[in-house]
Scaffold this motif. Structure first.
Motif, short mmCIF file in Angstrom:
data_model
loop_
_atom_site.label_atom_id
_atom_site.label_comp_id
_atom_site.label_asym_id
_atom_site.label_seq_id
_atom_site.Cartn_x
_atom_site.Cartn_y
_atom_site.Cartn_z
N LYS A 58 -1.99 -1.82 -5.31
CA LYS A 58 -0.84 -2.66 -4.97
C LYS A 58 0.14 -2.74 -6.13
O LYS A 58 1.36 -2.85 -5.92
CB LYS A 58 -1.33 -4.07 -4.59
N ARG A 59 -0.35 -2.65 -7.34
CA ARG A 59 0.49 -2.82 -8.51
C ARG A 59 0.99 -1.53 -9.13
O ARG A 59 2.03 -1.52 -9.79
CB ARG A 59 -0.27 -3.66 -9.56
N PHE A 60 0.29 -0.43 -8.93
CA PHE A 60 0.65 0.81 -9.63
C PHE A 60 0.93 1.99 -8.70
O PHE A 60 1.30 3.05 -9.19
CB PHE A 60 -0.47 1.19 -10.61
N LEU A 61 0.78 1.82 -7.39
CA LEU A 61 1.04 2.92 -6.47
C LEU A 61 2.11 2.55 -5.45
O LEU A 61 1.97 2.81 -4.25
CB LEU A 61 -0.25 3.32 -5.74
N HIS A 62 3.18 1.93 -5.92
CA HIS A 62 4.28 1.61 -5.02
C HIS A 62 4.81 2.91 -4.40
O HIS A 62 4.91 3.94 -5.07
CB HIS A 62 5.40 0.90 -5.78
N PRO A 63 5.14 2.89 -3.11
CA PRO A 63 5.60 4.11 -2.43
C PRO A 63 6.76 4.81 -3.11
O PRO A 63 6.85 6.05 -3.07
CB PRO A 63 6.00 3.60 -1.04
N ASP A 64 7.67 4.07 -3.72
CA ASP A 64 8.80 4.72 -4.39
C ASP A 64 8.36 5.45 -5.66
O ASP A 64 8.99 6.43 -6.06
CB ASP A 64 9.86 3.67 -4.76
N ILE A 65 7.29 4.98 -6.29
CA ILE A 65 6.81 5.63 -7.50
C ILE A 65 6.10 6.94 -7.17
O ILE A 65 6.20 7.93 -7.91
CB ILE A 65 5.85 4.69 -8.28
N ILE A 66 5.37 6.96 -6.07
CA ILE A 66 4.59 8.15 -5.74
C ILE A 66 5.19 8.93 -4.58
O ILE A 66 4.49 9.65 -3.86
CB ILE A 66 3.12 7.77 -5.44
N ALA A 67 6.49 8.81 -4.41
CA ALA A 67 7.16 9.47 -3.28
C ALA A 67 7.11 10.99 -3.37
O ALA A 67 7.30 11.68 -2.36
CB ALA A 67 8.62 9.01 -3.20
N ASN A 68 6.85 11.54 -4.55
CA ASN A 68 6.79 12.99 -4.70
C ASN A 68 5.48 13.59 -4.20
O ASN A 68 5.37 14.81 -4.07
CB ASN A 68 6.97 13.38 -6.17
N TYR A 69 4.50 12.76 -3.93
CA TYR A 69 3.19 13.26 -3.53
C TYR A 69 3.03 13.18 -2.02
O TYR A 69 3.22 12.13 -1.41
CB TYR A 69 2.07 12.46 -4.22
N ASP A 70 2.66 14.30 -1.42
CA ASP A 70 2.54 14.34 0.04
C ASP A 70 1.29 13.62 0.53
O ASP A 70 1.27 13.12 1.65
CB ASP A 70 2.51 15.79 0.52
N TYR A 71 0.24 13.59 -0.30
CA TYR A 71 -1.01 12.94 0.11
C TYR A 71 -1.58 12.11 -1.04
O TYR A 71 -1.51 12.51 -2.21
CB TYR A 71 -2.04 13.97 0.58
N ILE A 72 -2.15 10.97 -0.67
CA ILE A 72 -2.73 10.05 -1.65
C ILE A 72 -4.20 9.84 -1.29
O ILE A 72 -4.51 9.39 -0.18
CB ILE A 72 -1.98 8.69 -1.66
N PHE A 73 -5.08 10.18 -2.23
CA PHE A 73 -6.52 9.96 -2.08
C PHE A 73 -6.85 8.69 -2.88
O PHE A 73 -6.70 8.67 -4.10
CB PHE A 73 -7.32 11.12 -2.65
N ALA A 129 1.01 1.45 4.69
CA ALA A 129 -0.22 0.74 4.30
C ALA A 129 -0.02 -0.12 3.06
O ALA A 129 -0.59 -1.21 2.95
CB ALA A 129 -1.35 1.75 4.07
N TRP A 130 0.79 0.36 2.11
CA TRP A 130 1.01 -0.40 0.88
C TRP A 130 1.57 -1.79 1.19
O TRP A 130 1.18 -2.78 0.58
CB TRP A 130 1.96 0.35 -0.05
N TYR A 131 2.48 -1.85 2.16
CA TYR A 131 3.07 -3.13 2.51
C TYR A 131 2.08 -4.05 3.22
O TYR A 131 2.27 -5.26 3.23
CB TYR A 131 4.31 -2.92 3.38
N MET A 132 1.04 -3.48 3.81
CA MET A 132 0.06 -4.30 4.49
C MET A 132 -1.00 -4.84 3.53
O MET A 132 -1.69 -5.81 3.83
CB MET A 132 -0.61 -3.49 5.60
N ILE A 133 -1.16 -4.23 2.36
CA ILE A 133 -2.12 -4.72 1.37
C ILE A 133 -1.63 -6.07 0.85
O ILE A 133 -0.51 -6.18 0.35
CB ILE A 133 -2.27 -3.74 0.19
N GLN A 134 -2.45 -7.08 0.96
CA GLN A 134 -2.07 -8.42 0.53
C GLN A 134 -2.23 -8.54 -0.99
O GLN A 134 -3.25 -8.13 -1.55
CB GLN A 134 -2.93 -9.47 1.22
N ASN A 135 -1.24 -9.09 -1.64
CA ASN A 135 -1.24 -9.15 -3.10
C ASN A 135 -2.41 -9.94 -3.67
O ASN A 135 -2.90 -9.65 -4.76
CB ASN A 135 0.08 -9.75 -3.58
N ASP A 136 -2.89 -10.94 -2.93
CA ASP A 136 -3.93 -11.82 -3.44
C ASP A 136 -5.30 -11.55 -2.85
O ASP A 136 -6.29 -12.17 -3.26
CB ASP A 136 -3.56 -13.28 -3.19
N LEU A 137 -5.41 -10.62 -1.90
CA LEU A 137 -6.70 -10.30 -1.29
C LEU A 137 -7.15 -8.94 -1.82
O LEU A 137 -6.84 -7.89 -1.25
CB LEU A 137 -6.58 -10.29 0.24
N ILE A 138 -7.89 -8.95 -2.90
CA ILE A 138 -8.12 -7.72 -3.67
C ILE A 138 -9.23 -6.84 -3.11
O ILE A 138 -9.37 -5.69 -3.53
CB ILE A 138 -8.40 -8.05 -5.15
#
Length: 414
Positions: free
Chosen positions: A198-213, A306-315
């Motif tokens: 939630k804190r380090f994989l914002h979609p705009d930061i990793i927009a260059n990658y087609d797939y995220i594992f 999916a990133w937007y659905m991850i709740q900031n406080d529910l880890i």
């Protein structure tokens, strides 16, 4: 004009030439004043009689010709400053990222990535010519150093970018591995991979990658090949997926994840007895459109959702798996699946919340690693699982509340 003429008649001068000059001058001034006041009234009625470029840009002239409004002075000045390029900016201004309005368009860099660059010298040709296939982000504790190393090496060989989430805050003990300097290390004690994501994989930061594992650490990859896996995912049109689990060696918590022999991909699970019946008519998770949170793989667009659905406080993210199908970019029964041809082993190690040093999978523990293991001798797994279950209930309540309150949203699967 009448005033000027009468003035000439009553103010006689002894010199006829002087008298003629003064009368002519007054007549001219009267004409000029009359033209000025009449012209001002005329312009107020139709400001578009002004010539192009006089305080209004071309685009603003077109708009104002329909509304017949006088622009404030400040607006006229701003329009004049931008008159050279305004006519080309109508569409682009609307598409600009928020906050870039003060910048010239050509300098705006909208995306980023996690690639590292040298402090000096040119970028190597090798880096320039090989775009990465995707991003592997993996939770990593020092106790699973050996397992993580095998995973990372396979992904680096397939030209992936790799990020390690060190939830035990131990980083220096990884530097003896030959690949350590090639990956991104992020450390925070006692946090989950979802907290990191939630804190380090914002979609705009990793927009260059087609797939995220987004993987756990306790996975065996002897029978897994990242490039072949992605080729299958692309051919099958899967937006959210996971590799199947070897049933004879894995800790299996959900039957849909079990590998099926002689199968390439499966998308649903069948259960005809007991509660939770799943058959060919089932259209919702966990019967279909579902993967486990242990080793999910997202397309770029699915991750953005999916990133937007991850709740900031529910880890712990429990409950998220049941709703991931909404991010499948279409029909979750077709675009979510388990890949059988490329499978893994899930060891199911109880790492988060503490573990015994006996569970460490590194034969040659350094002194630092041994001290780290001792720190985790107290097992808090029961507390971790309790918190996970509580978070699942909170997430379910939030989902239900969001559905009820959003009048503009309609459920695509109901």
């Amino acid at each position: 004009m009448t005033t000027a003429l009468s003035h000439c008649q009553v103010n006689f001068s002894p010199d006829p030439k002087s008298k003629s000059f003064v009368c002519s001058l007054l007549i001219v001034l009267s004409v000029v004043c009359s033209v000025y006041f009449l012209g001002t009234e005329w312009l107020k009625r139709d400001p578009m009689r002004l010539s192009r470029g006089f305080g209004l840009s071309t685009r603003q002239q077109h708009v104002k010709s329909e509304k017949y409004e006088v622009l404030p002075v400040e607006s006229q000045l701003n329009a004049t400053r931008g008159s050279n390029h305004t006519r080309h900016q109508k569409c682009n201004d609307e598409c600009r990222p928020i906050g870039t309005e003060a910048l010239p368009e050509g300098i705006i860099s909208e995306i980023s990535n996690l690639e590292m660059h040298p402090l000096w010298g040119p970028l190597s040709e090798d880096k320039k010519s090989k775009p990465t296939l995707g991003l592997l982000a993996i939770a990593a504790g020092i106790g699973q150093k050996g397992l993580v190393s095998e995973i990372v090496k396979k992904f680096l060989q397939s030209n992936f970018t790799v990020m390690l989430f060190h939830y035990d805050n131990v980083v220096d003990s990884w530097h003896d591995l030959e690949w350590s300097d090639q990956v991104i290390h992020v450390a925070a004690r006692n946090q989950t991979k979802w907290w990191f994501a939630k804190r380090f994989l914002h979609p705009d930061i990793i927009a260059n990658y087609d797939y995220i594992f987004l993987w756990d650490e306790d996975l065996g990859v002897e029978n897994f090949h990242p490039q072949r896996y992605l080729s299958i995912v692309k051919e099958e049109g899967l937006e959210i997926s996971q590799p199947a689990l070897n049933p004879s060696k894995s800790a299996v918590y959900h039957p849909i994840t079990v590998r099926r022999e002689h199968s390439r991909v499966h998308r649903r699970y069948y259960k005809f007895k007991g509660s939770g019946k799943c058959d060919g008519k089932s259209m919702s998770p966990p019967c279909v459109g579902w993967v486990e949170l242990m080793a999910p793989v997202f397309s770029k667009m699915a991750w953005r959702c999916a990133w937007y659905m991850i709740q900031n406080d529910l880890i712990h993210a429990w409950g998220l798996d049941l709703q991931l199908g909404y991010c499948a970019q279409g029909d979750r029964t077709a675009k979510v699946g388990v890949v059988d041809e490329e499978y893994i082993v899930h060891l199911g190690l109880p790492t988060l919340g503490g573990f015994s040093s006996k569970s460490l999978h590194s034969n040659n523990l350094s002194e630092l690693q041994s001290r780290t293991a001792d720190m985790y001798e107290v097992d808090n797994r029961s507390a971790v699982r309790r918190r996970s279950h509580e978070e699942m209930l909170v997430f379910e309540r939030r989902w239900k509340k969001a559905r009820e309150e959003d009048r503009c949203w309609s459920d695509p699967f109901n």
